[in-house]
Motif scaffolding. Structure first.
Motif, PDB file in Angstrom:
ATOM      1  N   ASP A 120      14.422  14.232   5.523  1.00 60.76           N
ATOM      2  CA  ASP A 120      15.746  14.515   6.504  1.00 60.76           C
ATOM      3  C   ASP A 120      16.511  15.803   5.738  1.00 60.76           C
ATOM      4  O   ASP A 120      17.157  16.590   6.334  1.00 60.76           O
ATOM      5  N   ARG A 121      16.705  15.749   4.455  1.00 57.28           N
ATOM      6  CA  ARG A 121      17.484  16.593   3.605  1.00 57.28           C
ATOM      7  C   ARG A 121      16.984  18.276   3.707  1.00 57.28           C
ATOM      8  O   ARG A 121      17.587  19.167   3.744  1.00 57.28           O
ATOM      9  N   ILE A 122      15.661  18.388   3.983  1.00 57.48           N
ATOM     10  CA  ILE A 122      15.089  19.692   4.251  1.00 57.48           C
ATOM     11  C   ILE A 122      15.112  20.309   5.604  1.00 57.48           C
ATOM     12  O   ILE A 122      14.224  21.143   5.922  1.00 57.48           O
ATOM     13  N   GLY A 123      15.747  19.323   6.423  1.00 52.95           N
ATOM     14  CA  GLY A 123      15.650  19.860   7.844  1.00 52.95           C
ATOM     15  C   GLY A 123      14.511  19.129   8.812  1.00 52.95           C
ATOM     16  O   GLY A 123      14.576  19.414  10.128  1.00 52.95           O
ATOM     17  N   LEU A 124      13.859  18.115   8.194  1.00 54.16           N
ATOM     18  CA  LEU A 124      12.868  17.454   8.956  1.00 54.16           C
ATOM     19  C   LEU A 124      13.156  15.966   9.230  1.00 54.16           C
ATOM     20  O   LEU A 124      12.458  15.199   9.120  1.00 54.16           O
ATOM     21  N   GLY A 125      14.445  16.038   9.804  1.00 48.46           N
ATOM     22  CA  GLY A 125      14.806  14.685  10.263  1.00 48.46           C
ATOM     23  C   GLY A 125      14.506  13.795  11.350  1.00 48.46           C
ATOM     24  O   GLY A 125      14.081  14.616  12.278  1.00 48.46           O
ATOM     25  N   GLY A 126      14.636  12.609  11.599  1.00 45.22           N
ATOM     26  CA  GLY A 126      14.209  11.941  12.809  1.00 45.22           C
ATOM     27  C   GLY A 126      13.051  11.586  12.880  1.00 45.22           C
ATOM     28  O   GLY A 126      12.054  11.931  12.078  1.00 45.22           O
ATOM     29  N   GLY A 127      12.794  10.499  14.078  1.00 44.57           N
ATOM     30  CA  GLY A 127      11.266   9.946  14.128  1.00 44.57           C
ATOM     31  C   GLY A 127      10.334  10.730  14.506  1.00 44.57           C
ATOM     32  O   GLY A 127       9.017  10.489  13.873  1.00 44.57           O
ATOM     33  N   ALA A 128      10.377  11.873  15.187  1.00 44.25           N
ATOM     34  CA  ALA A 128       9.301  12.825  15.460  1.00 44.25           C
ATOM     35  C   ALA A 128       8.676  13.438  14.273  1.00 44.25           C
ATOM     36  O   ALA A 128       7.550  13.378  13.987  1.00 44.25           O
ATOM     37  N   TRP A 129       9.569  14.047  13.327  1.00 42.79           N
ATOM     38  CA  TRP A 129       8.857  14.536  12.224  1.00 42.79           C
ATOM     39  C   TRP A 129       8.414  13.484  11.236  1.00 42.79           C
ATOM     40  O   TRP A 129       7.447  13.846  10.451  1.00 42.79           O
ATOM     41  N   ALA A 130       9.068  12.133  11.072  1.00 43.57           N
ATOM     42  CA  ALA A 130       8.577  11.321  10.287  1.00 43.57           C
ATOM     43  C   ALA A 130       7.348  10.821  10.663  1.00 43.57           C
ATOM     44  O   ALA A 130       6.451  10.660   9.928  1.00 43.57           O
ATOM     45  N   GLY A 131       7.023  10.729  12.056  1.00 44.29           N
ATOM     46  CA  GLY A 131       5.608  10.422  12.590  1.00 44.29           C
ATOM     47  C   GLY A 131       4.678  11.387  12.369  1.00 44.29           C
ATOM     48  O   GLY A 131       3.531  11.140  12.027  1.00 44.29           O
ATOM     49  N   VAL A 132       4.998  12.608  12.557  1.00 40.26           N
ATOM     50  CA  VAL A 132       4.011  13.787  12.319  1.00 40.26           C
ATOM     51  C   VAL A 132       3.883  13.637  10.920  1.00 40.26           C
ATOM     52  O   VAL A 132       2.678  13.830  10.425  1.00 40.26           O
ATOM     53  N   TRP A 133       4.648  13.536   9.762  1.00 40.01           N
ATOM     54  CA  TRP A 133       4.438  13.377   8.234  1.00 40.01           C
ATOM     55  C   TRP A 133       3.386  12.399   7.966  1.00 40.01           C
ATOM     56  O   TRP A 133       2.360  12.638   7.473  1.00 40.01           O
ATOM     57  N   CYS A 134       3.594  11.047   8.747  1.00 39.54           N
ATOM     58  CA  CYS A 134       2.548  10.060   8.288  1.00 39.54           C
ATOM     59  C   CYS A 134       1.265  10.362   8.807  1.00 39.54           C
ATOM     60  O   CYS A 134       0.149  10.144   8.258  1.00 39.54           O
ATOM     61  N   VAL A 135       1.087  10.969  10.197  1.00 35.82           N
ATOM     62  CA  VAL A 135      -0.078  11.365  10.509  1.00 35.82           C
ATOM     63  C   VAL A 135      -0.790  12.271   9.746  1.00 35.82           C
ATOM     64  O   VAL A 135      -2.104  12.158   9.420  1.00 35.82           O
ATOM     65  N   THR A 136      -0.213  13.536   9.316  1.00 35.41           N
ATOM     66  CA  THR A 136      -0.956  14.667   8.779  1.00 35.41           C
ATOM     67  C   THR A 136      -1.306  14.180   7.413  1.00 35.41           C
ATOM     68  O   THR A 136      -2.437  14.840   6.951  1.00 35.41           O
ATOM     69  N   VAL A 137      -0.210  13.482   6.768  1.00 42.73           N
ATOM     70  CA  VAL A 137      -0.625  13.273   5.443  1.00 42.73           C
ATOM     71  C   VAL A 137      -1.666  12.208   5.312  1.00 42.73           C
ATOM     72  O   VAL A 137      -2.547  12.353   4.392  1.00 42.73           O
ATOM     73  N   GLY A 138      -1.603  11.098   6.204  1.00 42.42           N
ATOM     74  CA  GLY A 138      -2.303   9.971   6.372  1.00 42.42           C
ATOM     75  C   GLY A 138      -3.786  10.426   6.395  1.00 42.42           C
ATOM     76  O   GLY A 138      -4.620  10.004   5.662  1.00 42.42           O
ATOM     77  N   ALA A 139      -4.004  11.488   7.270  1.00 43.19           N
ATOM     78  CA  ALA A 139      -5.184  12.032   7.444  1.00 43.19           C
ATOM     79  C   ALA A 139      -6.176  12.452   6.343  1.00 43.19           C
ATOM     80  O   ALA A 139      -7.304  12.436   6.078  1.00 43.19           O
ATOM     81  N   THR A 140      -5.200  12.883   5.357  1.00 44.83           N
ATOM     82  CA  THR A 140      -5.995  13.511   4.118  1.00 44.83           C
ATOM     83  C   THR A 140      -6.567  12.398   3.353  1.00 44.83           C
ATOM     84  O   THR A 140      -7.464  12.715   2.544  1.00 44.83           O
ATOM     85  N   ALA A 141      -6.249  11.105   3.737  1.00 38.49           N
ATOM     86  CA  ALA A 141      -6.941  10.065   2.889  1.00 38.49           C
ATOM     87  C   ALA A 141      -8.620  10.009   3.201  1.00 38.49           C
ATOM     88  O   ALA A 141      -9.207   9.584   2.135  1.00 38.49           O
ATOM     89  N   ALA A 142      -8.813  10.579   4.418  1.00 39.08           N
ATOM     90  CA  ALA A 142     -10.365  10.556   4.367  1.00 39.08           C
ATOM     91  C   ALA A 142     -11.104  11.530   3.560  1.00 39.08           C
ATOM     92  O   ALA A 142     -12.009  11.447   3.053  1.00 39.08           O
ATOM     93  N   VAL A 143     -10.140  12.647   3.293  1.00 43.14           N
ATOM     94  CA  VAL A 143     -10.984  13.798   2.525  1.00 43.14           C
ATOM     95  C   VAL A 143     -10.693  13.166   1.101  1.00 43.14           C
ATOM     96  O   VAL A 143     -11.712  13.604   0.336  1.00 43.14           O
ATOM     97  N   ALA A 144      -9.943  12.454   0.698  1.00 46.31           N
ATOM     98  CA  ALA A 144      -9.834  12.129  -0.704  1.00 46.31           C
ATOM     99  C   ALA A 144     -10.806  11.045  -1.130  1.00 46.31           C
ATOM    100  O   ALA A 144     -11.611  11.280  -2.022  1.00 46.31           O
ATOM    101  N   VAL A 145     -11.125  10.224  -0.086  1.00 50.24           N
ATOM    102  CA  VAL A 145     -12.279   9.216  -0.320  1.00 50.24           C
ATOM    103  C   VAL A 145     -13.616   9.939  -0.290  1.00 50.24           C
ATOM    104  O   VAL A 145     -14.471   9.708  -1.130  1.00 50.24           O
ATOM    105  N   LEU A 146     -13.716  11.199   0.499  1.00 53.79           N
ATOM    106  CA  LEU A 146     -14.820  11.847   0.780  1.00 53.79           C
ATOM    107  C   LEU A 146     -15.196  12.367  -0.915  1.00 53.79           C
ATOM    108  O   LEU A 146     -16.285  12.469  -1.448  1.00 53.79           O
ATOM    109  N   VAL A 147     -14.110  13.047  -1.278  1.00 55.99           N
ATOM    110  CA  VAL A 147     -14.254  13.717  -2.707  1.00 55.99           C
ATOM    111  C   VAL A 147     -14.782  12.590  -3.615  1.00 55.99           C
ATOM    112  O   VAL A 147     -15.464  12.907  -4.489  1.00 55.99           O
ATOM    113  N   THR A 148     -13.941  11.473  -3.622  1.00 56.69           N
ATOM    114  CA  THR A 148     -14.460  10.109  -4.724  1.00 56.69           C
ATOM    115  C   THR A 148     -15.898   9.978  -4.449  1.00 56.69           C
ATOM    116  O   THR A 148     -16.589  10.037  -5.481  1.00 56.69           O
TER     117      THR A 148
END
Length: 485
Positions: free
Chosen positions: A171-199
């Motif tokens: 919110d402080r950097i201008g990405l406030g509200g539910g839409a940005w929060a949802g986009v953050w969770c999806v895009t960051v969350g999807a990297t978990a698959a890459v991390a598991v693959l690397v491991t």
């Protein structure tokens, strides 16, 4: 030999069928309990949500992604260079998760998901209770209990403050509200698959990592990765373990060890239950190459940073956890019957990981039992560089798909290492289950553990058939239920 293969396939199918019966039993028994006394606090037991068949703007995209991954996923995972495979996995997992979320529509599926009365954004808007972050941290524990003044909403009270601070800082950097929060969770969350693959590549070799890649992309867990904050937590925990795996296999051990410690510390301040990631971290250490303990001083140094910062700012993790346990039993957690959820939670897990993972875990369990019967040294093979060769050096004729479906055989000894990793993840989940602090809603709460069980599907032959089952489950769940997360 052929008879053994057929027997293994029958056992795989039997394991998947047994898991389906567990889900059915949990649904029937849960419906009876909820109708009789209403103590489950869920409408679609064992899941949090309610029955509501529907289609939405994400339907066509989700089906298209599923078809594409089933048709081309195993082949591309075998043939793409490693550097291209990783972004391909992230991109496809992101599209798959967004498509499933958009079956419920943009507003319900993404923009409003983290703005409900239970969620983190309740303390950011309309009245910002974190305008003075140090003061909010010093005062955090005073609002955990239900009878405390201005008590926190459930998810804020139920997590250390790093979870809420993530959305405060967005919110402080201008990405406030539910839409940005949802986009953050999806895009960051999807990297978990890459991390598991690397491991998996670092600890068990590239061949098994490539075999696991399509299953990490097309996981039913994506139904709850978008847009639950637990998907974001899962990614942070996954990268902490991936960096640790790189450290203990000799990949810049000082840098990766320190970075792993920083993320492990952050993980503990995102969710109290994620301290159980330490169980999987122990398996990563076990599977490392010698000298596997060399990065530990750097990891431990990094591990102290986040707890030290929060403690100096006035937040007491142990006191907060003690109060959380009280708060948990003040609410629905004190009413929901342990005798039902201790096994129905496992039915939720089946729906997160899908039938392919269940069958793969059966094979992993058998491998671990064989290791226990005849102990061997479990060591990580050097990760091969470059691309894995195609299943056959001669390209198959046009229209021939059977030979293309054959995955590259993993190196000898790599399967037991992967088996140890996925079974350890299952063990961490079982500890969480027995604790009684995860009664219901585990389809999102246990995402950080479920991600580490998905690579078990790498053990399975005929990956396309199992990928169809995975995709069908995710599509059915998202189209038949209106999930709560």
């Amino acid at each position: 030999m052929l008879g053994d293969r057929h027997r293994d396939v029958r056992r795989d199918l039997s394991a998947a069928l047994a898991a389906a019966l567990l889900v059915l039993t949990a649904a029937v028994v849960g419906a009876v309990i909820q109708h009789r006394d209403g103590t489950l606090f869920v409408s679609a037991a064992p899941l949090y949500g309610h029955w509501g068949p529907h289609v939405g703007p994400g339907t066509a995209a989700a089906i298209a992604v599923a078809v594409a991954v089933v048709a081309y996923g195993p082949l591309l995972a075998a043939r793409l260079s490693w550097r291209r495979l990783l972004p391909a996995v992230w991109g496809t997992a992101t599209v798959w998760t967004f498509s499933l979320a958009l079956i419920d529509g943009w507003e319900r599926g993404v923009a409003r998901r983290l703005t409900t009365r239970y969620e983190y954004l309740q303390v950011i808007s309309p009245v910002d209770r974190f305008h003075d972050i140090p003061a909010a941290l010093r005062d955090f524990t005073h609002h955990i209990l239900l009878h405390s003044p201005d008590h926190w909403p459930p998810h804020i009270a139920g997590h250390p403050p790093a979870a809420t601070l993530t959305f405060v800082l967005l919110d402080r950097i201008g990405l406030g509200g539910g839409a940005w929060a949802g986009v953050w969770c999806v895009t960051v969350g999807a990297t978990a698959a890459v991390a598991v693959l690397v491991t998996v590549r670092a600890l068990a070799g590239e061949a098994l990592a490539r075999r696991a890649a399509p299953f990490l992309v097309l996981a039913p867990a994506a139904v709850w990765m978008g847009t639950s904050a637990d998907g974001y937590f899962a990614a942070v925990a996954a990268w902490a373990l991936a960096l640790l795996a790189l450290a203990v296999t000799g990949h810049r051990p000082r840098t990766t060890g320190l970075a792993s410690g920083l993320l492990l510390g952050l993980t503990a301040y995102l969710s109290y239950g994620l301290t159980l990631i330490a169980v999987i971290a122990c398996a990563v250490l076990l599977l490392g190459t010698r000298p596997r303990l060399r990065p530990l001083p750097y990891t431990l140094a990094g591990l102290t940073v986040v707890p030290l910062v929060f403690t100096l700012l006035g937040f007491n993790w142990w006191e907060a956890y003690r109060l959380l346990v009280t708060r948990y039993y003040e609410g629905a957690g004190g009413i929901r019957p342990y005798g039902y959820w201790v096994w129905a939670n496992l039915a939720c897990t089946v729906l997160i990981v899908g039938p392919a993972t269940v069958a793969g875990l059966r094979r992993a369990g058998a491998a671990v039992l064989r290791m226990a019967a005849a102990p061997v040294r479990v060591r990580a093979a050097p990760a091969p560089q470059g691309r894995i060769p195609a299943p056959d050096p001669t390209p198959p004729a046009r229209g021939t798909t059977a030979r293309r479906e054959k995955a590259t055989l993993p190196a000898a000894g790599s399967a037991p290492r992967l088996a140890v990793l996925v079974i350890t993840a299952l063990l961490a989940l079982l500890v969480a289950d027995l604790s009684g602090m995860s009664k219901a809603e585990t389809e999102r709460i246990w995402l950080p553990f479920a991600m580490w069980m998905l690579p078990a599907a790498a053990f399975l032959p005929r990956p396309r058939a199992w990928l169809v089952a995975q995709a069908a489950l995710a599509l059915l769940l998202n189209h038949l239920l209106l999930t709560g997360w």
